[in-house]
Write a protein that holds these residues in place. Structure first.
Motif, PDB file in Angstrom:
ATOM      1  N   THR A 132      -7.013  11.372   0.790  1.00 56.63           N
ATOM      2  CA  THR A 132      -6.074  10.737   1.722  1.00 56.63           C
ATOM      3  C   THR A 132      -5.870   9.264   1.391  1.00 56.63           C
ATOM      4  N   LYS A 135      -3.666   8.033  -1.606  1.00 59.89           N
ATOM      5  CA  LYS A 135      -2.223   7.913  -1.460  1.00 59.89           C
ATOM      6  C   LYS A 135      -1.774   6.443  -1.493  1.00 59.89           C
ATOM      7  N   ARG A 136      -2.686   5.540  -1.144  1.00 55.30           N
ATOM      8  CA  ARG A 136      -2.296   4.138  -1.015  1.00 55.30           C
ATOM      9  C   ARG A 136      -3.201   3.190  -1.789  1.00 55.30           C
ATOM     10  N   VAL A 321      -2.693   3.703   6.189  1.00 55.49           N
ATOM     11  CA  VAL A 321      -2.020   4.827   5.541  1.00 55.49           C
ATOM     12  C   VAL A 321      -1.086   5.469   6.555  1.00 55.49           C
ATOM     13  N   GLU A 325       1.891  10.189   4.668  1.00 51.51           N
ATOM     14  CA  GLU A 325       1.000  10.267   3.518  1.00 51.51           C
ATOM     15  C   GLU A 325      -0.286  11.001   3.871  1.00 51.51           C
ATOM     16  N   GLU A 328       0.761  14.628   3.745  1.00 55.47           N
ATOM     17  CA  GLU A 328       0.886  15.072   2.357  1.00 55.47           C
ATOM     18  C   GLU A 328      -0.479  15.347   1.740  1.00 55.47           C
TER      19      GLU A 328
END
Length: 482
Positions: A132, A135-136, A321, A325, A328
């Protein structure tokens, strides 16, 4: 990975330098002389069967920039070190050497560290968090079982210099260990997944387990403003009966915020309307701390994964986040192998490969998944013994047998010795037909008797402590298929 000049190693770690060029730059840390790379630091551990000190010369010949021994070096070792321009250090405690070196490198990285501990669900939570947050951010996470006083600092020391977030799993088999890891890692966020019965044989009671897990707070700062105005925090399960105990006795005195994650509307982060599809993967409504609500789903099986996902979502939202995202990442998850992994065998049967490890709580979760998935054929449980339960072992194995009997299985295969017999005995006592219960001593014996009888439509749970070796049963049934 860590880079440090020889002249700084002594001041950072407290190890005593006895030879070497102070200007040499060392890169990377290794505890296996066969894996040493040029300029690496080789740290020798004296084990019960193998003494790493005996391999110092091999490490030096492989190009190590420094070796760390727990005894005085021999004249030959000094000569080899001199010939290669390498350093030699002596440290009384190689674990402490690694922890101090890792703490120094962690401070230089300035990464946000997230610690994950608990009796069950640590690895799944770690995997979901890493996916998770990736994603960032540039994320570095625990690999394999590197979650102890040796593995955790090695994980930190192997982090790339541009790491923004570290997700560190912290396991233990006694008091004081997680405290040492936490003080080294200094996490901004932490998760205690659950206080269960794993290690009750070593710690004596669930209260002592709770105390040991709460040591993760030792290295955490009092709650302070972090990402987007959020505060650092400890994530706890809203359903765990030891959550109030941890809050009152550890989190509140430490000044650390607590975020409750669970299935209740009263929890800060919650899941509702959970549904499992034909593969056992959950979809659910999630509500985050900031009030956002949406429908999401996981690509890994099992209802317990929802709880693990809530912990990840709580931290991800605090770290900025966005929900799309998080959603996803949840739909793209891939979990570490042998953990509720649904696999299709060449014979047409489906295996729930959950044989990485086991506790009474995770046994129950595995049996829940077995009973919840559709099966056109037989439902079969291949259950191995559980370790580290101490004086409670027979009783807890018996509870697993009783739970298995309640699941109306077609076949129960118990693998191991006296404790496997306790599972079988309890299952019979609770009404399961004796003709459907069997005990065998090894995975090979189970494979020989039942491996060729599994058929299309059968659903098979394979679960036990790692020491039982049930992955050999899985490999035999799967053949070359993966």
């Amino acid at each position: 990975m860590v880079e440090i000049a020889v002249k700084y190693i002594e001041s950072v770690t407290g190890a005593r330098g006895v030879a070497g060029n102070g200007e040499r730059l060392c890169r990377g840390v290794f505890i296996d002389s066969r894996l040493v790379e040029p300029d690496g630091i080789f740290v020798a551990f004296a084990g019960e069967r193998v003494d790493g000190n005996d391999y110092a010369e091999r490490a030096l010949e492989a190009g190590a920039g420094a070796v760390v021994l727990t005894r005085e070096p021999t004249e030959d070792e000094r000569a080899v070190a001199t010939r290669h321009g390498a350093a030699i250090f002596v440290a009384d405690d190689p674990e402490e050497f690694l922890l101090r070196l890792a703490q120094g490198y962690r401070a230089r990285l300035r990464s946000t560290v997230i610690a994950v501990t608990g009796s069950i669900g640590k690895t799944t939570t770690k995997d979901i968090l890493a996916a998770t947050l990736s994603k960032r951010y540039r994320v570095h996470a625990t690999a394999g079982n590197y979650n102890n006083l040796i593995g955790m600092p090695l994980t930190i020391l192997s982090a790339p210099k541009d790491t923004q977030v570290m997700v560190l799993e912290m396991g233990m088999d006694g008091p004081g260990q997680i405290e040492r890891m936490s003080r080294c890692a200094q996490p901004a966020y932490a998760v205690i997944t659950k206080i269960g019965t794993s290690h009750v044989g070593m710690l004596g009671s669930r209260e002592n387990i709770a105390r040991a897990k709460a040591e993760v707070l030792a290295g955490m700062p009092a709650s302070s403003v972090n990402f987007e105005g959020s505060h650092t925090a400890l994530m706890l399960s809203g359903e765990d009966d030891f959550t109030p105990y941890i809050i009152e006795n550890f989190a509140r005195p430490a000044g650390v915020d607590v975020v409750l994650c669970g299935m209740s509307a009263d929890d800060d982060v919650s899941a509702r309307n959970i549904e499992l599809d034909a593969t056992g993967c959950a979809s659910f409504d999630i509500m985050l701390e900031n009030g956002s609500q949406y429908r999401t789903g996981l690509s890994i099986p099992g209802r317990p994964a929802v709880q693990n996902a809530l912990f990840a979502a709580a931290i991800a939202q605090r770290m900025g986040v966005p929900q799309y995202e998080i959603d996803e990442a949840f739909h793209e998850l891939k979990i570490t192998g042998h953990r509720q992994e649904l696999r299709g065998a060449p014979c047409g049967a489906r295996l729930i490969d959950d044989c990485y490890n086991a506790s009474p709580e995770s046994m129950a979760a595995g049996l829940d998944l077995l009973s919840s998935l559709p099966a056109a054929g037989d439902r079969v449980a291949v259950l191995g013994e559980m370790g580290e339960l101490g004086e409670e072992s027979e009783r807890l194995h018996g509870l697993v047998g009783a739970y298995a009997a309640a699941k109306k299985l077609d076949l129960l295969i118990c693998v191991g010795g006296p404790h496997a017999e306790a599972i079988a005995r309890s299952a019979r006592l609770m009404g399961m037909s004796a003709e459907s219960i069997f005990c065998v001593p090894t995975p090979e014996a189970a494979l020989e008797r039942w491996g060729s009888t599994l058929a299309a439509g059968d659903l098979v749970l394979v679960k036990g402590s790692h020491a039982v070796g049930l992955e050999r049963f899985v490999e035999g049934v799967m053949g070359d298929a993966r």
